[in-house]
Enzyme design. Sequence first.
Site, short mmCIF file in Angstrom:
data_model
loop_
_atom_site.label_atom_id
_atom_site.label_comp_id
_atom_site.label_asym_id
_atom_site.label_seq_id
_atom_site.Cartn_x
_atom_site.Cartn_y
_atom_site.Cartn_z
N ARG A 136 0.64 -1.23 0.11
CA ARG A 136 0.02 0.08 -0.02
C ARG A 136 0.69 1.33 0.03
O ARG A 136 0.59 2.25 0.69
CB ARG A 136 -1.01 -0.03 1.17
CG ARG A 136 -2.04 -1.09 1.12
CD ARG A 136 -3.16 -0.99 0.20
NE ARG A 136 -4.16 -1.62 0.16
CZ ARG A 136 -4.18 -2.96 -0.03
NH1 ARG A 136 -3.20 -3.70 -0.66
NH2 ARG A 136 -5.34 -3.72 -0.16
N SER A 181 -10.94 -0.55 2.92
CA SER A 181 -9.99 -0.47 4.16
C SER A 181 -9.62 0.85 4.47
O SER A 181 -9.02 1.49 3.99
CB SER A 181 -8.73 -1.25 3.93
OG SER A 181 -8.98 -2.69 3.45
N GLU A 209 -5.25 4.03 5.89
CA GLU A 209 -4.73 3.79 4.48
C GLU A 209 -5.30 4.92 3.66
O GLU A 209 -4.17 5.63 2.81
CB GLU A 209 -5.55 2.47 4.04
CG GLU A 209 -4.73 1.99 2.81
CD GLU A 209 -5.85 1.21 1.95
OE1 GLU A 209 -6.70 1.93 1.34
OE2 GLU A 209 -5.63 -0.06 2.06
N1 EPU Z 1 -11.40 -10.53 9.72
C1 EPU Z 1 -12.06 -10.13 10.70
N2 EPU Z 1 -13.30 -9.51 10.97
C2 EPU Z 1 -13.71 -8.79 9.72
C3 EPU Z 1 -12.96 -9.15 8.53
C4 EPU Z 1 -11.83 -9.73 8.43
O1 EPU Z 1 -11.49 -10.85 11.89
O2 EPU Z 1 -14.63 -8.09 9.95
C5 EPU Z 1 -10.22 -11.41 9.60
C6 EPU Z 1 -10.38 -12.87 9.19
O3 EPU Z 1 -9.91 -13.71 10.04
C7 EPU Z 1 -9.85 -13.02 7.58
C8 EPU Z 1 -8.80 -11.94 7.89
O4 EPU Z 1 -9.37 -10.83 8.73
O5 EPU Z 1 -9.12 -14.21 7.56
C9 EPU Z 1 -8.47 -11.23 6.51
O6 EPU Z 1 -9.69 -10.53 6.00
P1 EPU Z 1 -9.82 -10.21 4.47
O7 EPU Z 1 -9.44 -11.39 3.66
O8 EPU Z 1 -11.01 -9.62 4.21
O9 EPU Z 1 -8.42 -9.15 4.37
P2 EPU Z 1 -7.93 -7.91 4.99
O10 EPU Z 1 -6.53 -8.26 5.25
O11 EPU Z 1 -9.06 -7.65 6.06
C10 EPU Z 1 -7.02 -7.05 2.58
C11 EPU Z 1 -7.05 -5.75 1.97
C12 EPU Z 1 -8.09 -5.27 1.19
C13 EPU Z 1 -8.38 -6.74 0.21
C14 EPU Z 1 -8.58 -7.85 1.03
C15 EPU Z 1 -8.56 -9.07 0.22
C16 EPU Z 1 -5.64 -3.96 3.20
C17 EPU Z 1 -5.52 -2.85 4.07
N3 EPU Z 1 -6.90 -4.45 2.92
O12 EPU Z 1 -7.90 -6.96 3.69
O13 EPU Z 1 -8.12 -4.35 0.39
O14 EPU Z 1 -9.60 -6.46 -0.63
O15 EPU Z 1 -7.21 -7.92 1.81
O16 EPU Z 1 -7.11 -9.53 -0.33
O17 EPU Z 1 -4.46 -4.75 2.85
C18 EPU Z 1 -8.65 -2.03 0.50
O18 EPU Z 1 -7.31 -2.02 0.47
O19 EPU Z 1 -9.43 -1.13 0.66
C19 EPU Z 1 -9.14 -3.28 0.42
C20 EPU Z 1 -10.43 -3.50 0.48
#
Ligand code: EPU
Length: 352
Positions: A179, A252, A348
Site C-alpha cells: 500500500r 479498508s 490507509e
Molecule cells: N477479519 C475479521 N473481521 C472482519 C473481517 C476480516 O476478523 O470483519 C479477519 C478474518 O479472519 C480474515 C482476515 O481478517 O481471515 C483477513 O480478511 P480479508 O481477507 O477480508 O482481508 P484484509 O486483510 O482484511 C485486505 C485488503 C483489502 C483486500 C483484502 C482481500 C488491506 C488494508 N486490505 O483486507 O483491500 O480486498 O485483503 O485481499 O490490505 C482496500 O485496500 O481498500 C481493501 C479492501
Amino acid sequence: MNDYRVSPAKAEGVGYSLVENASLQARNTFRVAARANLLVDVRKAAALDELFGYAMLREQPLLVLGEGSNVLFTRDWPGVVLSMANRGIAIVDDDGIRARIRVEAGESWNDLVHWSIGRGFAGMENLVLIPGTVGASPIQNIGAYGVEVREFVAAVDAWDRPLGRLVRLDPAQCAFAYRDSVFKRERNRFVVTAVEFELSRTRELRIDYAGVREELAALGVGVPDHRSVAEAISRLRMRKLPNPALIGNAGSFFKNPVVDTLTAASLQRAHPHLPAWPAAGDHSKLSAAWLIESCGFKGVREGDAGVSDQHALVLVNHGNASGADLLALADRIRAQVQARFGVDIEPEPLIV
Ligand code: EPU
C-alpha cells in the site's frame, strides 16, 4: 503572471475544465461535504503543461483526485483539486503471449480489469471491483486476493512538479511496497498521467488466498480460468465489502500492521485466533480487521459515522457524517487497538 481564467469553450478545446469554489461531495466515495478553491478536470494530459504555467496551480496547495475512493476530507481544500479524467487504452506491443499496454490515468480500474480479461490476459482478475482510477492504482499499490498492481507495472508517466515536465518512472523508481510507493511518499511531487502494464496470457492463476477455492467450488467450477476467478472474487468482494455506490466508504480504512515476528508470536500466544501472515525481512502482517473486531467496533454506529457490519476494516458514512466525525471514530479505534494490543494501525486513505 498568467491568468488561469479561460473561457469554457477554450478550456474544452485545450482539454480541461475549471470550477471555482467547487463542491467535492460527489468527488469522494465517503460522500462527505468539502469544497475546493478551484477544481480542475483534466481530459488531456498535454494540458498539464499549460495548467502548471498558471501561478495558482504552481503556488496553491494541490490535491490530485481520481474517483476519490481513498481520501477522507475533514475540511475544505484550501487550494486546487486536480482530477485526471484522460481516457484511453492502447496496446503498445504484443507478441501473442505478452503485451505491453498503455492506459491513461482517468480510466476506471475495474473497466481495465474487464478489458484485460476480455483480451485473454491473466493476472488482473484478482484485482476486480477495486474502486478508483488507473492513475491512482500505483500510488498506493492497490492489492487484493494475493496480487498487487506492482506485478504488472512496467512504467508510470507523471508530471513532475519541481521539474515542470513529464517524466517516466521505471518500476524500481516507483519504490513499491505494501500500500505504498514513491507517489504516496512524495505526494506533492507527481501527477500520474498514464501507466504502462506488462500483461501475459500464460500467467498462472493465483487462487490460494483464503476463500477463493471455496468460492470457485460453490460456483461449480472444476477447472478455473481467469474469468471464473474474476467471478469468484467479485462474489467474495460483494459479500464482504460494502458497495460505495450504496453506502459511503473508502474500502479498508486501516492498513494491516506489520510487526517483527517475535512481537507477532507473542501476540498470537496471547490471542491464538489472531490471523498473521509472513512479511518481508523477519516481519509478520497482522489482520487489522481482527484487532478492530476484537475491540468491539464491528458494526458500531455513532451518529452517521460507523464501522461496517460486513468488514471491520471499513468505515462507513450512513448519511450525513462529516469527515471530522469519521476521523474521530477512526482515532478512537486506533487508540483502543493500541491500548489493548500495543499495535499501531495506520489509516490507509489520505486524510485531508
Ligand atoms: N477479519 C475479521 N473481521 C472482519 C473481517 C476480516 O476478523 O470483519 C479477519 C478474518 O479472519 C480474515 C482476515 O481478517 O481471515 C483477513 O480478511 P480479508 O481477507 O477480508 O482481508 P484484509 O486483510 O482484511 C485486505 C485488503 C483489502 C483486500 C483484502 C482481500 C488491506 C488494508 N486490505 O483486507 O483491500 O480486498 O485483503 O485481499 O490490505 C482496500 O485496500 O481498500 C481493501 C479492501
